[in-house]
Enzyme design. Structure first.
Site, PDB file in Angstrom:
ATOM      1  CD  GLN A 262     -61.867  88.045  76.644  1.00  0.00           C
ATOM      2  OE1 GLN A 262     -61.684  88.031  75.437  1.00  0.00           O
ATOM      3  NE2 GLN A 262     -63.092  88.014  77.167  1.00  0.00           N
ATOM      4  CG  HIS A 265     -62.326  83.762  73.635  1.00  0.00           C
ATOM      5  ND1 HIS A 265     -63.438  83.768  72.862  1.00  0.00           N
ATOM      6  CD2 HIS A 265     -62.421  84.858  74.434  1.00  0.00           C
ATOM      7  CE1 HIS A 265     -64.195  84.818  73.163  1.00  0.00           C
ATOM      8  NE2 HIS A 265     -63.593  85.493  74.124  1.00  0.00           N
ATOM      9  CD  GLU A 330     -58.901  91.333  71.888  1.00  0.00           C
ATOM     10  OE1 GLU A 330     -58.474  90.370  72.566  1.00  0.00           O
ATOM     11  OE2 GLU A 330     -59.847  91.230  71.084  1.00  0.00           O
ATOM     12  CG  HIS A 331     -60.441  92.858  75.670  1.00  0.00           C
ATOM     13  ND1 HIS A 331     -60.196  91.577  75.224  1.00  0.00           N
ATOM     14  CD2 HIS A 331     -61.447  93.332  74.916  1.00  0.00           C
ATOM     15  CE1 HIS A 331     -61.041  91.286  74.240  1.00  0.00           C
ATOM     16  NE2 HIS A 331     -61.801  92.337  74.020  1.00  0.00           N
ATOM     17  CG  ASP A 364     -66.042  89.881  74.967  1.00  0.00           C
ATOM     18  OD1 ASP A 364     -65.289  90.710  74.453  1.00  0.00           O
ATOM     19  OD2 ASP A 364     -65.634  88.916  75.643  1.00  0.00           O
ATOM     20  CG  HIS A 423     -45.035 115.520  36.147  1.00  0.00           C
ATOM     21  ND1 HIS A 423     -44.426 114.479  35.504  1.00  0.00           N
ATOM     22  CD2 HIS A 423     -45.756 114.972  37.157  1.00  0.00           C
ATOM     23  CE1 HIS A 423     -44.760 113.346  36.098  1.00  0.00           C
ATOM     24  NE2 HIS A 423     -45.571 113.621  37.112  1.00  0.00           N
TER      25      HIS A 423
HETATM   26  N1  LIG Z   1     -59.555  89.679  68.572  1.00  0.00           N
HETATM   27  C1  LIG Z   1     -60.854  89.612  68.465  1.00  0.00           C
HETATM   28  O1  LIG Z   1     -61.489  90.618  68.228  1.00  0.00           O
HETATM   29  C2  LIG Z   1     -61.575  88.283  68.643  1.00  0.00           C
HETATM   30  C3  LIG Z   1     -62.992  88.191  68.708  1.00  0.00           C
HETATM   31  C4  LIG Z   1     -63.593  86.922  68.819  1.00  0.00           C
HETATM   32  C5  LIG Z   1     -62.790  85.779  68.865  1.00  0.00           C
HETATM   33  N2  LIG Z   1     -61.443  85.938  68.813  1.00  0.00           N
HETATM   34  C6  LIG Z   1     -60.543  84.801  68.755  1.00  0.00           C
HETATM   35  O2  LIG Z   1     -60.876  84.082  67.584  1.00  0.00           O
HETATM   36  C7  LIG Z   1     -60.406  82.758  67.740  1.00  0.00           C
HETATM   37  C8  LIG Z   1     -61.438  81.799  67.236  1.00  0.00           C
HETATM   38  O3  LIG Z   1     -60.796  80.570  67.035  1.00  0.00           O
HETATM   39  P1  LIG Z   1     -61.563  79.241  66.683  1.00  0.00           P
HETATM   40  O4  LIG Z   1     -60.530  78.199  66.521  1.00  0.00           O
HETATM   41  O5  LIG Z   1     -62.655  79.019  67.660  1.00  0.00           O
HETATM   42  O6  LIG Z   1     -62.298  79.520  65.279  1.00  0.00           O
HETATM   43  P2  LIG Z   1     -61.728  79.976  63.857  1.00  0.00           P
HETATM   44  O7  LIG Z   1     -62.936  80.034  62.981  1.00  0.00           O
HETATM   45  O8  LIG Z   1     -60.919  81.200  63.952  1.00  0.00           O
HETATM   46  O9  LIG Z   1     -60.790  78.793  63.374  1.00  0.00           O
HETATM   47  C9  LIG Z   1     -61.296  77.557  62.972  1.00  0.00           C
HETATM   48  C10 LIG Z   1     -60.631  77.152  61.687  1.00  0.00           C
HETATM   49  O10 LIG Z   1     -59.212  77.034  61.881  1.00  0.00           O
HETATM   50  C11 LIG Z   1     -58.706  76.123  60.957  1.00  0.00           C
HETATM   51  N3  LIG Z   1     -57.789  75.197  61.597  1.00  0.00           N
HETATM   52  C12 LIG Z   1     -57.865  74.649  62.824  1.00  0.00           C
HETATM   53  N4  LIG Z   1     -56.832  73.794  63.015  1.00  0.00           N
HETATM   54  C13 LIG Z   1     -56.094  73.799  61.882  1.00  0.00           C
HETATM   55  C14 LIG Z   1     -54.904  73.131  61.459  1.00  0.00           C
HETATM   56  N5  LIG Z   1     -54.262  72.278  62.269  1.00  0.00           N
HETATM   57  N6  LIG Z   1     -54.412  73.399  60.239  1.00  0.00           N
HETATM   58  C15 LIG Z   1     -55.044  74.278  59.409  1.00  0.00           C
HETATM   59  N7  LIG Z   1     -56.180  74.933  59.761  1.00  0.00           N
HETATM   60  C16 LIG Z   1     -56.693  74.693  60.970  1.00  0.00           C
HETATM   61  C17 LIG Z   1     -59.858  75.350  60.388  1.00  0.00           C
HETATM   62  O11 LIG Z   1     -59.988  75.686  59.050  1.00  0.00           O
HETATM   63  C18 LIG Z   1     -61.072  75.843  61.143  1.00  0.00           C
HETATM   64  O12 LIG Z   1     -62.174  76.017  60.295  1.00  0.00           O
HETATM   65  C19 LIG Z   1     -60.035  82.579  69.194  1.00  0.00           C
HETATM   66  O13 LIG Z   1     -58.631  82.621  69.302  1.00  0.00           O
HETATM   67  C20 LIG Z   1     -60.648  83.799  69.860  1.00  0.00           C
HETATM   68  O14 LIG Z   1     -59.890  84.188  70.972  1.00  0.00           O
HETATM   69  C21 LIG Z   1     -60.831  87.134  68.682  1.00  0.00           C
HETATM   70  N1  LIG Z   2     -63.521  88.525  73.564  1.00  0.00           N
HETATM   71  C1  LIG Z   2     -63.695  88.384  72.137  1.00  0.00           C
HETATM   72  C2  LIG Z   2     -62.803  89.443  71.475  1.00  0.00           C
HETATM   73  O1  LIG Z   2     -61.474  89.235  71.741  1.00  0.00           O
HETATM   74  C3  LIG Z   2     -65.101  88.591  71.664  1.00  0.00           C
HETATM   75  C4  LIG Z   2     -66.100  87.633  72.164  1.00  0.00           C
HETATM   76  C5  LIG Z   2     -67.156  87.129  71.507  1.00  0.00           C
HETATM   77  N2  LIG Z   2     -67.843  86.339  72.356  1.00  0.00           N
HETATM   78  C6  LIG Z   2     -67.231  86.363  73.508  1.00  0.00           C
HETATM   79  N3  LIG Z   2     -66.167  87.145  73.382  1.00  0.00           N
HETATM   80 ZN   LIG Z   3     -64.614  87.188  74.847  1.00  0.00          ZN
END
Ligand SMILES: NC(=O)c1ccc[n+]([C@@H]2O[C@H](COP(=O)([O-])OP(=O)(O)OC[C@H]3O[C@@H](n4cnc5c(N)ncnc54)[C@H](O)[C@@H]3O)[C@@H](O)[C@H]2O)c1
Ligand SMILES: N[C@H](CO)Cc1c[nH]c[nH+]1
Ligand SMILES: [Zn+2]
Length: 433
Positions: A262, A265, A330-331, A364, A423
């Site tokens: 995790q 990510h 979350e997990h 996941d 009413h």
């Molecule tokens: N909770 C869940 O169920 C779950 C599942 C999968 C992934 N996740 C999480 O999702 C997140 C994915 O993040 P990511 O960054 O890879 O993709 P993302 O698509 O969430 O974010 C990317 C976007 O963030 C914006 N951004 C980045 N820097 C910026 C700045 N300085 N100012 C304004 N906007 C900005 C941009 O528009 C960019 O397109 C990770 O934190 C991951 O842990 C959570």
């Molecule tokens: N762990 C993420 C949810 O918090 C989901 C994910 C997608 N791919 C890998 N992991």
């Molecule tokens: Zn994951």
């Protein structure tokens, strides 16, 4: 070497220290809030023009005209054909398992008739049009396409609009192939707060939706919380988290890798290990030092563990449960002898992974339950993304002539008590004699 914060439940300031380390404010600070507010306003006022500007600024995507932000459906099909057979089959197996699991969640309409003939019930209907946020900034998430879209399909949503950032214009064929498998209707290459705003308010190119679901980074999570009310949202599904409880009898390397899974990510992801065995915490620390350099994303992992990771020593499993329910992770991985007994005492967690052989990573991708889960302690009041998020309910009431007499009298008394005489008279008109 990564120095992870280490806490012991016997130390006097344990709970405030823990709370500080968990704080959402540490992730979504005031600067993020201000940036997101400005982006929302710009998209609302200037639509596509602002969407193009932000997409260029944050994702480096050079596109001259907004309609080009949409990926044709034929391109999704081509991506599905273009990926390897192994990848296509893995996506299909995952899709089948996710669909099968979610079918159990579908709610049906119901009604009952009272002895005097009055009918009461609830009519369940799918949403018309939903927006699916698929993250794409630091990694590509074909699995999140399936997790977002398939419950919506099971619910019977008419139109699925997906948004996904494509940094520097790089499209991920697994993401597009997953969209083809899941039957997404339209895909736009936008991300972050600007994508959330486009879905919430609509632009000349992006249609406005009724609800936005899906995970994302702090910009996405903050934007979703700000547009709530204008549109529905599923929950705050921000940076990933894992909390492992281990009795000290699982391979330390397995546990280290589960924490990495995790942490990799995002720098703002959070990995926590809880154990009543202090020597085991040392062994996992050593495993972390050994294994970390072998990982492609070691820098992201190291930053995440350094800034947000925690090793916690508890006295026993009862204390561990107290900490788990406070954190509401979350997990939650229960790497212990009798995980089911312990799971039945967990009050707050997005998903519970039971036993030494259940790696959170399986959940996941392909176990079946949804991986879009509440983060930042919101599992205290939120649930995993599910079919129920794509359904809504209307109450049904049909008074029989006899029922309108009894209910009319009750309503009249209560209405007059509230001073609302229209009413009261509306109910009284139906009273005989
Ligand atoms: N909770 C869940 O169920 C779950 C599942 C999968 C992934 N996740 C999480 O999702 C997140 C994915 O993040 P990511 O960054 O890879 O993709 P993302 O698509 O969430 O974010 C990317 C976007 O963030 C914006 N951004 C980045 N820097 C910026 C700045 N300085 N100012 C304004 N906007 C900005 C941009 O528009 C960019 O397109 C990770 O934190 C991951 O842990 C959570
Ligand atoms: N762990 C993420 C949810 O918090 C989901 C994910 C997608 N791919 C890998 N992991
Ligand atoms: Zn994951």
């Amino acid at each position: 070497m990564v120095e992870m914060a280490r806490l012991d439940i016997v130390q006097g300031d344990f709970w405030p220290c823990l709370e500080r380390r968990l704080a959402w404010e540490g992730v979504a600070d005031e600067t993020v809030v201000a940036t997101v507010r400005e982006i929302l306003k710009a998209i609302r006022c200037r639509g596509d023009e602002a969407l193009l500007e932000y997409t260029q600024r944050f994702d480096g995507l050079e596109i001259a005209r907004a309609p080009e932000l949409e990926i044709p459906i034929s391109r999704l099909q081509a991506a599905l054909v273009g990926i390897s057979r192994e990848q296509r089959e893995a996506l299909q197996v995952a899709a089948e398992r996710i669909t099968a699991y979610h079918r159990h969640q579908k709610q049906e309409s119901w009604s009952y008739t009272e002895p005097d003939g009055t009918l009461l019930g609830q009519q369940v209907r799918p949403l018309d049009r939903v927006g699916l946020y698929v993250p794409g900034g630091k990694a590509a998430y074909p699995s999140s396409v399936l997790m977002n879209a398939l419950p919506a399909k099971v619910a019977g949503v008419s139109e699925l609009i997906m948004v996904v950032p494509t940094p520097k214009g790089e499209m991920n064929d697994l993401v597009l192939g997953a969209a083809a498998i899941a039957g997404v209707d339209r895909v736009f290459t936008v991300g972050g707060a600007q994508a959330v705003a486009a879905l919430a308010f609509g632009t000349e190119s992006v249609p406005r939706v009724d609800k936005i679901v899906g995970p994302g980074n702090m910009y996405v999570a903050t934007a979703k919380s700000m547009v709530f009310g204008q549109v529905g949202i599923d929950m705050i599904a921000g940076p990933s988290e894992i909390l492992v409880l281990c009795d000290g009898r699982t391979e330390p390397e397995w546990i280290a890798m589960d924490l990495f899974s995790q942490a990799e990510h995002d720098e703002t992801a959070q990995a926590i290990l809880l154990s009543p065995d202090g020597a085991f915490l040392d062994e996992v620390t050593e495993a972390i030092a050994r294994l970390l350099p072998t990982l492609e994303r070691h820098e992201v992992i190291a930053n995440s563990l350094r800034s947000r990771g925690i090793l916690i020593k508890v006295e026993d499993l009862d204390q561990a449960l107290e900490v788990i329910n406070f954190i509401a992770p979350e997990h939650l991985e229960l790497s212990v002898e009798d995980p089911q007994a312990l799971a039945s005492r967990v009050r707050h967690a997005g998903a519970i992974f039971m036993g030494r052989y259940t790696a959170e990573a399986i959940g996941d991708y392909c176990a079946g339950p949804n991986h879009v889960l509440p983060t930042s302690r919101t599992a205290r009041f939120s649930s995993p993304l599910g079919v129920y998020d794509f359904q809504k309910r209307s109450s049904l009431i049909q008074c029989s002539p006899q029922g309108s007499q009894t209910l009319g009298r009750v309503a009249s008394v209560l209405a007059r008590g509230e001073g609302l005489t229209a009413h009261a008279r509306s109910a009284e008109y139906r009273l005989k004699g």
